[in-house]
Design a protein around this motif. Sequence first.
Motif, PDB file in Angstrom:
ATOM      1  N   ILE A 125       0.833  -1.197   0.000  1.00 23.33           N
ATOM      2  CA  ILE A 125       0.000   0.000   0.000  1.00 23.33           C
ATOM      3  C   ILE A 125       0.871   1.252   0.000  1.00 23.33           C
ATOM      4  CG2 ILE A 125      -1.595   1.361   1.410  1.00 23.33           C
ATOM      5  CD1 ILE A 125      -2.821  -1.334   2.320  1.00 23.33           C
ATOM      6  N   CYS A 126       1.909   1.246   0.816  1.00 26.18           N
ATOM      7  CA  CYS A 126       2.806   2.412   0.876  1.00 26.18           C
ATOM      8  C   CYS A 126       3.511   2.645  -0.454  1.00 26.18           C
ATOM      9  CB  CYS A 126       3.823   2.233   1.996  1.00 26.18           C
ATOM     10  SG  CYS A 126       3.104   2.288   3.647  1.00 26.18           S
ATOM     11  N   ARG A 127       3.864   1.569  -1.126  1.00 29.70           N
ATOM     12  CA  ARG A 127       4.505   1.695  -2.447  1.00 29.70           C
ATOM     13  C   ARG A 127       3.559   2.376  -3.438  1.00 29.70           C
ATOM     14  NH1 ARG A 127       7.286  -3.297  -5.848  1.00 29.70           N
ATOM     15  NH2 ARG A 127       7.978  -2.077  -7.640  1.00 29.70           N
ATOM     16  N   THR A 128       2.310   1.912  -3.462  1.00 30.70           N
ATOM     17  CA  THR A 128       1.315   2.517  -4.356  1.00 30.70           C
ATOM     18  C   THR A 128       1.078   3.975  -3.992  1.00 30.70           C
ATOM     19  OG1 THR A 128       0.203   0.397  -4.698  1.00 30.70           O
ATOM     20  CG2 THR A 128      -1.082   2.388  -5.125  1.00 30.70           C
ATOM     21  N   ALA A 129       0.941   4.243  -2.694  1.00 30.67           N
ATOM     22  CA  ALA A 129       0.661   5.608  -2.231  1.00 30.67           C
ATOM     23  C   ALA A 129       1.791   6.562  -2.628  1.00 30.67           C
ATOM     24  CB  ALA A 129       0.456   5.614  -0.725  1.00 30.67           C
ATOM     25  N   GLU A 130       3.021   6.122  -2.470  1.00 28.75           N
ATOM     26  CA  GLU A 130       4.147   6.987  -2.827  1.00 28.75           C
ATOM     27  C   GLU A 130       4.163   7.256  -4.324  1.00 28.75           C
ATOM     28  OE1 GLU A 130       7.539   8.998  -3.650  1.00 28.75           O
ATOM     29  OE2 GLU A 130       7.226   6.996  -4.512  1.00 28.75           O
ATOM     30  N   CYS A 131       3.921   6.226  -5.117  1.00 30.02           N
ATOM     31  CA  CYS A 131       3.903   6.392  -6.574  1.00 30.02           C
ATOM     32  C   CYS A 131       2.788   7.338  -7.010  1.00 30.02           C
ATOM     33  CB  CYS A 131       3.718   5.040  -7.257  1.00 30.02           C
ATOM     34  SG  CYS A 131       5.157   3.941  -7.153  1.00 30.02           S
ATOM     35  N   ALA A 132       1.689   7.368  -6.250  1.00 27.19           N
ATOM     36  CA  ALA A 132       0.534   8.186  -6.612  1.00 27.19           C
ATOM     37  C   ALA A 132       0.609   9.605  -6.052  1.00 27.19           C
ATOM     38  CB  ALA A 132      -0.744   7.506  -6.131  1.00 27.19           C
ATOM     39  N   GLY A 133       1.664   9.912  -5.308  1.00 25.14           N
ATOM     40  CA  GLY A 133       1.805  11.261  -4.777  1.00 25.14           C
ATOM     41  C   GLY A 133       1.017  11.534  -3.516  1.00 25.14           C
ATOM     42  N   VAL A 134       0.643  10.480  -2.783  1.00 21.52           N
ATOM     43  CA  VAL A 134      -0.036  10.667  -1.497  1.00 21.52           C
ATOM     44  C   VAL A 134       0.916  11.380  -0.545  1.00 21.52           C
ATOM     45  CG1 VAL A 134      -0.956   9.435   0.514  1.00 21.52           C
ATOM     46  CG2 VAL A 134      -1.581   8.704  -1.792  1.00 21.52           C
ATOM     47  N   ASP A 135       0.385  12.321   0.233  1.00 23.66           N
ATOM     48  CA  ASP A 135       1.230  13.147   1.093  1.00 23.66           C
ATOM     49  C   ASP A 135       1.584  12.498   2.421  1.00 23.66           C
ATOM     50  OD1 ASP A 135       1.410  15.586  -0.557  1.00 23.66           O
ATOM     51  OD2 ASP A 135      -0.762  15.626  -0.279  1.00 23.66           O
ATOM     52  N   ALA A 136       0.757  11.566   2.903  1.00 26.97           N
ATOM     53  CA  ALA A 136       1.050  10.911   4.183  1.00 26.97           C
ATOM     54  C   ALA A 136       0.194   9.676   4.363  1.00 26.97           C
ATOM     55  CB  ALA A 136       0.815  11.869   5.346  1.00 26.97           C
ATOM     56  N   ILE A 137       0.747   8.707   5.108  1.00 25.01           N
ATOM     57  CA  ILE A 137       0.025   7.522   5.532  1.00 25.01           C
ATOM     58  C   ILE A 137      -0.281   7.693   7.024  1.00 25.01           C
ATOM     59  CG2 ILE A 137       0.064   5.012   5.784  1.00 25.01           C
ATOM     60  CD1 ILE A 137       0.346   5.709   2.916  1.00 25.01           C
ATOM     61  N   VAL A 138      -1.535   7.513   7.396  1.00 24.59           N
ATOM     62  CA  VAL A 138      -1.934   7.612   8.802  1.00 24.59           C
ATOM     63  C   VAL A 138      -2.256   6.215   9.313  1.00 24.59           C
ATOM     64  CG1 VAL A 138      -3.597   8.563  10.434  1.00 24.59           C
ATOM     65  CG2 VAL A 138      -2.860   9.929   8.469  1.00 24.59           C
ATOM     66  N   ASN A 239      -8.120  -7.886  -2.122  1.00 27.65           N
ATOM     67  CA  ASN A 239      -7.040  -7.657  -1.174  1.00 27.65           C
ATOM     68  C   ASN A 239      -6.967  -6.165  -0.879  1.00 27.65           C
ATOM     69  OD1 ASN A 239      -4.020  -6.730  -0.975  1.00 27.65           O
ATOM     70  ND2 ASN A 239      -4.079  -8.797  -0.154  1.00 27.65           N
ATOM     71  N   VAL A 240      -6.708  -5.799   0.382  1.00 28.72           N
ATOM     72  CA  VAL A 240      -6.752  -4.387   0.769  1.00 28.72           C
ATOM     73  C   VAL A 240      -5.739  -3.542   0.013  1.00 28.72           C
ATOM     74  CG1 VAL A 240      -5.192  -4.684   2.752  1.00 28.72           C
ATOM     75  CG2 VAL A 240      -6.842  -2.795   2.723  1.00 28.72           C
ATOM     76  N   SER A 241      -4.588  -4.113  -0.325  1.00 26.75           N
ATOM     77  CA  SER A 241      -3.594  -3.330  -1.059  1.00 26.75           C
ATOM     78  C   SER A 241      -4.059  -3.054  -2.488  1.00 26.75           C
ATOM     79  CB  SER A 241      -2.231  -4.040  -1.066  1.00 26.75           C
ATOM     80  OG  SER A 241      -2.287  -5.249  -1.804  1.00 26.75           O
ATOM     81  N   VAL A 242      -4.756  -4.015  -3.082  1.00 22.93           N
ATOM     82  CA  VAL A 242      -5.309  -3.818  -4.422  1.00 22.93           C
ATOM     83  C   VAL A 242      -6.438  -2.796  -4.382  1.00 22.93           C
ATOM     84  CG1 VAL A 242      -6.511  -4.926  -6.339  1.00 22.93           C
ATOM     85  CG2 VAL A 242      -4.655  -6.135  -5.170  1.00 22.93           C
ATOM     86  N   ALA A 243      -7.337  -2.943  -3.406  1.00 25.91           N
ATOM     87  CA  ALA A 243      -8.451  -2.002  -3.270  1.00 25.91           C
ATOM     88  C   ALA A 243      -7.947  -0.582  -3.052  1.00 25.91           C
ATOM     89  CB  ALA A 243      -9.348  -2.426  -2.106  1.00 25.91           C
ATOM     90  N   ALA A 244      -6.912  -0.438  -2.230  1.00 31.61           N
ATOM     91  CA  ALA A 244      -6.344   0.896  -1.996  1.00 31.61           C
ATOM     92  C   ALA A 244      -5.830   1.487  -3.294  1.00 31.61           C
ATOM     93  CB  ALA A 244      -5.225   0.814  -0.956  1.00 31.61           C
ATOM     94  N   GLY A 245      -5.153   0.668  -4.102  1.00 34.72           N
ATOM     95  CA  GLY A 245      -4.618   1.151  -5.370  1.00 34.72           C
ATOM     96  C   GLY A 245      -5.708   1.604  -6.324  1.00 34.72           C
ATOM     97  N   VAL A 246      -6.821   0.877  -6.353  1.00 30.72           N
ATOM     98  CA  VAL A 246      -7.928   1.231  -7.239  1.00 30.72           C
ATOM     99  C   VAL A 246      -8.468   2.613  -6.898  1.00 30.72           C
ATOM    100  CG1 VAL A 246     -10.308   0.653  -7.852  1.00 30.72           C
ATOM    101  CG2 VAL A 246      -8.585  -1.158  -7.752  1.00 30.72           C
ATOM    102  N   ILE A 247      -8.742   2.847  -5.618  1.00 33.76           N
ATOM    103  CA  ILE A 247      -9.345   4.121  -5.212  1.00 33.76           C
ATOM    104  C   ILE A 247      -8.329   5.261  -5.275  1.00 33.76           C
ATOM    105  CG2 ILE A 247     -10.457   5.348  -3.311  1.00 33.76           C
ATOM    106  CD1 ILE A 247     -11.775   2.782  -2.479  1.00 33.76           C
ATOM    107  N   ILE A 248      -7.102   4.997  -4.868  1.00 30.75           N
ATOM    108  CA  ILE A 248      -6.060   6.041  -4.923  1.00 30.75           C
ATOM    109  C   ILE A 248      -5.897   6.546  -6.352  1.00 30.75           C
ATOM    110  CG2 ILE A 248      -3.566   6.406  -4.777  1.00 30.75           C
ATOM    111  CD1 ILE A 248      -3.608   4.613  -2.267  1.00 30.75           C
ATOM    112  N   TYR A 249      -5.868   5.631  -7.311  1.00 34.48           N
ATOM    113  CA  TYR A 249      -5.624   6.073  -8.686  1.00 34.48           C
ATOM    114  C   TYR A 249      -6.864   6.653  -9.354  1.00 34.48           C
ATOM    115  CZ  TYR A 249      -0.728   5.476  -9.305  1.00 34.48           C
ATOM    116  OH  TYR A 249       0.629   5.670  -9.226  1.00 34.48           O
TER     117      TYR A 249
END
Length: 258
Positions: A125-138, A239-249
């Motif tokens: 999830i953190c890998r996807t978030a960083e690639c997508a320009g997310v500013d922080a993980i809480v 999987n939660v990491s896949v779901a996170a990637g779908v919504i983040i992008y």
Amino acid sequence: MERTFRGNFRKKPQTADMIFGTRAVIEAIRAGKEIDRLYIQKGLNNELTKELVDTAIEFRLPISKVPVEKLNRITRKNHQGAIAYLSAVTYQSLDNIISECYAKGKDPFILMLDRVTDVRNFGAICRTAECAGVDAIVIPSKGAAQINADAVKTSAGALNIIPVTRQDYLKDTITYLQESGIKVVAATEKTDQIYTELDYNQPIAILMGSEEDGVSPEYLKRADEKAKIPILGKIESLNVSVAAGVIIYEAVRQKGIK
């Protein structure tokens, strides 16, 4: 999409070292070491243990009171009823991150994780978030994946870049985000609203829950909106990491790539 400065971490992945022994753990905390997990034996009431508890409270560290059997499984050495794990990252201030985003004229883009405990899921999830320009993980102080060498490796080094902030109570964090002008969107199957129907082109925080039971009901009630990823096959969930990637992008798509 403009990205904030996010280089506040150790430059190289570090193994999550274990410290044991009451005095050693106290001194590590006082020396400013970033503690990821702190286990203290249940039922200990000696002065040194009390000093450790007081020190942990002073530094706002989460404490887990556990049976001695758990500590003995972790190490056979003389732990004296206290074991701590050092975090592979340095936790950041959510307030500073949000303030920095607004100061730069950027809409904050936050990802919250409710009880995501699998280290590999967390790293992905953190890998996807960083690639997508997310500013922080809480993440919550308790009930989150341990941020260790495996998490850093699975994140492909993203955990050395993207800020992670640890919060005692996510319900209070949700309120704080909302008061800061940030819309909180919870990913859940308990809604009819498809994730593509929401507006992410604004200050946004996406809330993902555990694979076992999703986002906590209390947090769902507090979220501004709920988003559902349609499941067309026979398996009930992603999987939660896949779901996170779908919504983040989807948020990235709406915000536009700059």
